[in-house]
Scaffold this motif. Sequence first.
Motif, PDB file in Angstrom:
ATOM      1  N   ALA A 109       0.857  -1.184   0.000  1.00  0.00           N
ATOM      2  CA  ALA A 109       0.000   0.000   0.000  1.00  0.00           C
ATOM      3  C   ALA A 109       0.892   1.232   0.000  1.00  0.00           C
ATOM      4  O   ALA A 109       2.056   1.177   0.409  1.00  0.00           O
ATOM      5  N   SER A 110       0.338   2.357  -0.465  1.00  0.00           N
ATOM      6  CA  SER A 110       1.116   3.590  -0.453  1.00  0.00           C
ATOM      7  C   SER A 110       0.189   4.787  -0.466  1.00  0.00           C
ATOM      8  O   SER A 110      -0.997   4.687  -0.802  1.00  0.00           O
ATOM      9  N   TRP A 114       3.583   1.174   2.925  1.00  0.00           N
ATOM     10  CA  TRP A 114       3.474   0.206   4.011  1.00  0.00           C
ATOM     11  C   TRP A 114       3.119  -1.149   3.419  1.00  0.00           C
ATOM     12  O   TRP A 114       2.309  -1.261   2.505  1.00  0.00           O
ATOM     13  N   ASN A 115       3.768  -2.160   3.936  1.00  0.00           N
ATOM     14  CA  ASN A 115       3.606  -3.518   3.425  1.00  0.00           C
ATOM     15  C   ASN A 115       3.169  -4.459   4.545  1.00  0.00           C
ATOM     16  O   ASN A 115       3.701  -4.396   5.659  1.00  0.00           O
ATOM     17  N   PHE A 116       2.205  -5.316   4.228  1.00  0.00           N
ATOM     18  CA  PHE A 116       1.688  -6.288   5.183  1.00  0.00           C
ATOM     19  C   PHE A 116       2.276  -7.657   4.870  1.00  0.00           C
ATOM     20  O   PHE A 116       2.239  -8.108   3.721  1.00  0.00           O
ATOM     21  N   THR A 124       5.239  -3.180   7.863  1.00  0.00           N
ATOM     22  CA  THR A 124       6.443  -2.356   7.845  1.00  0.00           C
ATOM     23  C   THR A 124       6.113  -1.054   7.133  1.00  0.00           C
ATOM     24  O   THR A 124       5.481  -1.069   6.067  1.00  0.00           O
ATOM     25  N   ILE A 125       6.521   0.076   7.698  1.00  0.00           N
ATOM     26  CA  ILE A 125       6.203   1.388   7.152  1.00  0.00           C
ATOM     27  C   ILE A 125       7.484   2.109   6.782  1.00  0.00           C
ATOM     28  O   ILE A 125       8.421   2.188   7.584  1.00  0.00           O
ATOM     29  N   ASP A 126       7.533   2.623   5.549  1.00  0.00           N
ATOM     30  CA  ASP A 126       8.682   3.401   5.082  1.00  0.00           C
ATOM     31  C   ASP A 126       8.220   4.808   4.730  1.00  0.00           C
ATOM     32  O   ASP A 126       7.241   4.977   3.997  1.00  0.00           O
ATOM     33  N   VAL A 185      -4.078   9.764   3.971  1.00  0.00           N
ATOM     34  CA  VAL A 185      -3.956   9.134   5.287  1.00  0.00           C
ATOM     35  C   VAL A 185      -3.039   7.924   5.159  1.00  0.00           C
ATOM     36  O   VAL A 185      -3.092   7.177   4.175  1.00  0.00           O
ATOM     37  N   ALA A 186      -2.184   7.735   6.151  1.00  0.00           N
ATOM     38  CA  ALA A 186      -1.204   6.653   6.114  1.00  0.00           C
ATOM     39  C   ALA A 186      -1.435   5.664   7.255  1.00  0.00           C
ATOM     40  O   ALA A 186      -2.207   5.937   8.184  1.00  0.00           O
TER      41      ALA A 186
END
Length: 276
Positions: free
Chosen positions: A4-5, A13-15, A50-52, A75-76
Amino acid sequence: MYRASCLCGDITWNFTRAPQFMVHCHCGRCRKMHGSAFATYVGGPAQDVTIDGEAVRFKSSEALERAFCGRCGAVAAGVEGERMLAPAGNFLEDPVTRPQAHIFVASKPPWFEILDTLPQHAAFPDDRAALPDRPPLDPPGRPRGSCLCGNVAYVVDGPPICAANCHCGRCRRGRAAAHASNLFLAAAGLRFTRGADQLAAYKVPEAKSFTQVFCRICGSKMPRLDPVRGIAVVPMGGLDDDPGIRPQVHIFTADVAPWFEIPDDGLPRYAASLPG
């Protein structure tokens, strides 16, 4: 992996696995933040995401701090202790998880009707009381709108031209929601009463005109003035009053999110933009 971005891609962010739950939230705070009829969130253990990238954070209540991209306003995802909460509109692929309930339906706007068969809860599913919405900032009269932090407010002085639900990928990622619900009127019919200097704007580089406007402090989606076309585009979720019009059409339905089913509301549907 489920990716997702935000709209501009500065935050991703990746799940590592499918989220544990997904709900539609109709609370006033979510509506203002996303500018939509409702927000859809997924959640699960913090270790699953994980969030970058660096997000701007705004504390909308004692219990919740919201994250958004300072460049595009989307929104993040956020992590609070051992839990993760993320908007569903930003997924780049099917997250597999599907909506399980509507929450805070006592706060839903008068221009939106829930037509699916999912369970509905007036506030939290565990019957905790809902947080009260902040009252409108301007005197009553014409339809009013405002951001979540109260620094920006506006009034819809002119008659609406139309209202539409847009399911395009840009709207979904920009609003971080199932779809955008936009009110269109002549540019002269929109008046900012405070905080116009607090607005930020992000135009998608490859788009002809797609631009997202938001409060730089809280991230709430705000109206956009389009001088070329002479119109104002108002995110309906930010309205404090009934605008007297309901969404009349679904557009860009070819891009509808795989986890969202357009309800049988009798409205016309177009795979792309309105014809003509």
